[in-house]
Scaffold this motif. Structure first.
Motif, mmCIF file in Angstrom:
data_model
loop_
_atom_site.group_PDB
_atom_site.id
_atom_site.type_symbol
_atom_site.label_atom_id
_atom_site.label_comp_id
_atom_site.label_asym_id
_atom_site.label_seq_id
_atom_site.Cartn_x
_atom_site.Cartn_y
_atom_site.Cartn_z
ATOM 1 N N LEU A 1 0.657 -1.127 -0.121
ATOM 2 C CA LEU A 1 -0.172 -0.110 -0.197
ATOM 3 C C LEU A 1 1.091 1.359 0.260
ATOM 4 C CD1 LEU A 1 -1.927 -2.034 0.436
ATOM 5 C CD2 LEU A 1 -2.756 -0.243 2.205
ATOM 6 N N ALA A 2 1.115 1.769 -0.880
ATOM 7 C CA ALA A 2 2.528 2.905 -1.009
ATOM 8 C C ALA A 2 1.475 4.161 -0.289
ATOM 9 C CB ALA A 2 2.136 3.041 -3.101
ATOM 10 N N PRO A 3 2.124 4.937 0.094
ATOM 11 C CA PRO A 3 2.372 6.440 0.307
ATOM 12 C C PRO A 3 0.638 6.593 -0.271
ATOM 13 C CG PRO A 3 4.326 6.682 -0.264
ATOM 14 C CD PRO A 3 3.504 5.559 -1.501
ATOM 15 N N GLY A 4 0.197 7.343 0.768
ATOM 16 C CA GLY A 4 -1.443 8.312 0.934
ATOM 17 C C GLY A 4 -2.412 6.918 0.728
ATOM 18 N N ILE B 1 -1.315 -1.521 -4.343
ATOM 19 C CA ILE B 1 -2.450 -0.602 -4.490
ATOM 20 C C ILE B 1 -1.442 1.303 -4.143
ATOM 21 C CG2 ILE B 1 -4.002 0.717 -3.632
ATOM 22 C CD1 ILE B 1 -4.849 -1.950 -3.860
ATOM 23 N N GLY B 2 -1.013 1.713 -5.493
ATOM 24 C CA GLY B 2 -0.697 3.075 -5.479
ATOM 25 C C GLY B 2 -0.456 4.273 -5.189
ATOM 26 N N ILE B 3 -0.253 5.229 -4.901
ATOM 27 C CA ILE B 3 -0.040 6.647 -4.312
ATOM 28 C C ILE B 3 -1.226 6.807 -4.694
ATOM 29 C CG2 ILE B 3 1.162 8.228 -3.847
ATOM 30 C CD1 ILE B 3 4.130 7.560 -5.806
ATOM 31 N N GLY B 4 -1.448 7.061 -2.695
ATOM 32 C CA GLY B 4 -2.906 7.717 -3.158
ATOM 33 C C GLY B 4 -4.340 7.193 -3.488
ATOM 34 N N ALA C 1 -3.959 -0.925 -8.218
ATOM 35 C CA ALA C 1 -4.469 0.447 -8.271
ATOM 36 C C ALA C 1 -3.354 0.795 -8.405
ATOM 37 C CB ALA C 1 -4.927 0.424 -7.468
ATOM 38 N N GLY C 2 -3.398 2.056 -10.337
ATOM 39 C CA GLY C 2 -2.858 2.976 -10.079
ATOM 40 C C GLY C 2 -2.695 3.995 -9.616
ATOM 41 N N ALA C 3 -2.127 5.008 -9.231
ATOM 42 C CA ALA C 3 -2.199 5.813 -8.092
ATOM 43 C C ALA C 3 -3.053 6.813 -8.657
ATOM 44 C CB ALA C 3 -0.668 6.747 -8.261
ATOM 45 N N GLY C 4 -3.525 7.114 -7.390
ATOM 46 C CA GLY C 4 -4.850 8.176 -7.383
ATOM 47 C C GLY C 4 -6.325 7.244 -7.806
ATOM 48 N N VAL D 1 -6.099 -1.689 -12.805
ATOM 49 C CA VAL D 1 -6.965 -0.446 -12.964
ATOM 50 C C VAL D 1 -6.176 0.774 -12.704
ATOM 51 C CG1 VAL D 1 -8.684 -2.194 -12.479
ATOM 52 C CG2 VAL D 1 -8.150 -1.263 -10.803
ATOM 53 N N ALA D 2 -7.079 1.880 -12.969
ATOM 54 C CA ALA D 2 -6.697 2.886 -12.574
ATOM 55 C C ALA D 2 -7.758 4.046 -13.182
ATOM 56 C CB ALA D 2 -5.467 3.277 -13.505
ATOM 57 N N GLY D 3 -7.481 5.322 -12.579
ATOM 58 C CA GLY D 3 -8.726 6.057 -12.645
ATOM 59 C C GLY D 3 -9.767 5.977 -11.979
ATOM 60 N N PRO E 1 -10.056 -1.261 -15.577
ATOM 61 C CA PRO E 1 -8.949 -1.991 -16.333
ATOM 62 C C PRO E 1 -8.268 -0.691 -16.999
ATOM 63 C CG PRO E 1 -10.616 -3.456 -16.044
ATOM 64 C CD PRO E 1 -11.283 -2.165 -15.860
ATOM 65 N N LEU E 2 -7.027 -0.867 -17.685
ATOM 66 C CA LEU E 2 -6.130 -0.115 -18.236
ATOM 67 C C LEU E 2 -6.780 -0.729 -19.432
ATOM 68 C CD1 LEU E 2 -3.092 0.898 -17.089
ATOM 69 C CD2 LEU E 2 -5.343 2.618 -17.443
HETATM 70 C C1 LIG Z 1 7.818 5.730 -2.427
HETATM 71 C C2 LIG Z 1 7.005 5.225 -3.608
HETATM 72 O O1 LIG Z 1 7.496 5.613 -4.463
HETATM 73 S S1 LIG Z 1 6.102 4.191 -3.549
HETATM 74 C C3 LIG Z 1 5.880 3.918 -5.926
HETATM 75 C C4 LIG Z 1 4.829 3.431 -5.311
HETATM 76 N N1 LIG Z 1 4.075 3.291 -7.366
HETATM 77 C C5 LIG Z 1 3.089 3.856 -7.935
HETATM 78 O O2 LIG Z 1 2.249 4.218 -7.088
HETATM 79 C C6 LIG Z 1 2.763 3.932 -9.524
HETATM 80 C C7 LIG Z 1 1.475 2.887 -9.789
HETATM 81 N N2 LIG Z 1 1.287 2.534 -10.724
HETATM 82 C C8 LIG Z 1 1.491 3.744 -12.342
HETATM 83 O O3 LIG Z 1 0.164 4.272 -11.391
HETATM 84 C C9 LIG Z 1 1.022 3.119 -13.516
HETATM 85 O O4 LIG Z 1 1.310 4.459 -14.421
HETATM 86 C C10 LIG Z 1 0.307 2.061 -13.927
HETATM 87 C C11 LIG Z 1 0.312 0.873 -13.186
HETATM 88 C C12 LIG Z 1 -1.444 2.201 -13.084
HETATM 89 C C13 LIG Z 1 0.435 1.915 -14.920
HETATM 90 O O5 LIG Z 1 1.438 1.778 -15.929
HETATM 91 P P1 LIG Z 1 1.091 1.668 -17.216
HETATM 92 O O6 LIG Z 1 1.544 -0.253 -16.665
HETATM 93 O O7 LIG Z 1 3.457 1.615 -17.428
HETATM 94 O O8 LIG Z 1 0.832 2.447 -18.092
HETATM 95 P P2 LIG Z 1 1.667 4.056 -19.027
HETATM 96 O O9 LIG Z 1 2.021 5.019 -18.202
HETATM 97 O O10 LIG Z 1 1.855 3.499 -20.581
HETATM 98 O O11 LIG Z 1 -0.335 4.357 -19.459
HETATM 99 C C14 LIG Z 1 -1.169 3.650 -20.175
HETATM 100 C C15 LIG Z 1 -1.880 4.789 -19.988
HETATM 101 O O12 LIG Z 1 -3.033 4.711 -18.642
HETATM 102 C C16 LIG Z 1 -3.118 6.177 -18.282
HETATM 103 N N3 LIG Z 1 -2.592 6.037 -16.818
HETATM 104 C C17 LIG Z 1 -1.024 5.697 -15.908
HETATM 105 N N4 LIG Z 1 -1.609 5.755 -14.884
HETATM 106 C C18 LIG Z 1 -2.329 6.398 -14.417
HETATM 107 C C19 LIG Z 1 -2.961 6.622 -13.285
HETATM 108 N N5 LIG Z 1 -2.595 5.985 -12.151
HETATM 109 N N6 LIG Z 1 -4.630 7.348 -13.376
HETATM 110 C C20 LIG Z 1 -5.513 7.545 -14.391
HETATM 111 N N7 LIG Z 1 -4.603 7.128 -15.502
HETATM 112 C C21 LIG Z 1 -3.130 7.121 -15.213
HETATM 113 C C22 LIG Z 1 -1.713 6.836 -18.810
HETATM 114 O O13 LIG Z 1 -1.287 8.444 -18.975
HETATM 115 C C23 LIG Z 1 -1.906 6.445 -20.221
HETATM 116 O O14 LIG Z 1 -2.791 6.762 -21.128
HETATM 117 P P3 LIG Z 1 -2.951 7.161 -22.718
HETATM 118 O O15 LIG Z 1 -2.860 5.917 -23.098
HETATM 119 O O16 LIG Z 1 -4.193 7.453 -22.922
HETATM 120 O O17 LIG Z 1 -1.735 7.659 -22.855
#
Ligand SMILES: CC(=O)SCCNC(=O)CCNC(=O)[C@H](O)C(C)(C)COP(=O)(O)OP(=O)(O)OC[C@H]1O[C@@H](n2cnc3c(N)ncnc32)[C@H](O)[C@@H]1OP(=O)(O)O
Length: 210
Positions: free
Chosen positions: A150-153, A168-171, A186-189, A202-204, A209-210
């Protein structure tokens, strides 16, 4: 009695683990970090946050220690090392920041890392080798599977189930009683409003699903 803890990995995530263990030790905790092991030879001999990078992971057998934390952010790599090193008899310990708020009765598996400001409410069960990152909240009666992150926030509602290895991505927000399947992301946000199948990204808002 002080226990000597080796940190597996020496990257950014490992430095957060080192800081957590140091802060916990300064507050009377039993786990004292003694250094890092990392397979990148360029890091060997460096000092990172005042602790030495002592060699590759294979050096575990040669360095006296009482426990380890696997400080690698990638869930699949962390899971693989957890299985390999547990099988070799290594003791995985939990790194828990003193500012985390953990309700009575919450169970936390071995090797799990709980960062600054995280909150876990009653009835929740946190698996092994999990990362609960900075400022995330896990509400009541959640089940967080082994190797999940579970990422920050991140915020979860009550009775949420997070499958093994899920990120589960940031926020992101997971609504009450929803389930995120094993090794899903689950993507960030994201706003997880519906259950997410296993191995699905999934994201958004709402998450799809992406
Ligand atoms: C301390 C720390 O740093 S902890 C780190 C924890 N990690 C995270 O929170 C990262 C979570 N990962 C994400 O959010 C990623 O963007 C993922 C997994 C959702 C998608 O990654 P990828 O498969 O590489 O997708 P990619 O970057 O190629 O984007 C594909 C499409 O999805 C969109 N997209 C990517 N991420 C998101 C998101 N979080 N929310 C909404 N849309 C998104 C892109 O804009 C793109 O759209 P387009 O095709 O219309 O241009």
């Amino acid at each position: 009695m002080a226990q000597r803890i080796l940190i597996i990995g020496a990257g950014g995530h490992a430095q957060v683990v080192a800081d957590i263990l140091s802060q916990a030790a300064a507050n009377g905790g039993e786990y004292h970090p003694i250094g890092y092991l990392d397979d990148d030879p360029r890091r060997h001999g460096q000092q990172v946050l005042g602790l030495p990078v002592l060699g590759p992971v294979t050096a575990l057998a040669d360095i006296p220690h009482d426990g380890i934390v696997i400080a690698i952010g990638d869930n699949r790599t962390r899971a693989r090392l957890f299985i390999e090193l547990t099988a070799r008899g290594e003791q995985l310990v939990s790194a828990i920041h003193p500012s985390a708020i953990i309700a009575a009765g919450v169970t936390i598996g071995p090797g799990t890392m709980i960062c600054a400001g995280a909150i876990i409410n009653p009835g929740s069960v946190i698996g092994a080798n999990v990362i609960l990152n900075t400022g995330c909240t896990v509400d009541h009666h959640n089940q967080i599977g082994d190797h999940a992150h579970l990422a920050p926030g991140v915020h979860t509602g009550g009775e949420v189930v997070i499958g093994a290895g899920a990120l589960i991505g940031i926020g992101a927000i997971v609504m009450p009683r929803r389930r995120v399947g094993a090794w899903s992301v689950a993507g960030a946000g994201a706003l997880v409003q519906r259950d997410v199948a296993d191995e699905t990204v999934v994201a958004g808002v709402p998450a799809r699903p992406l």
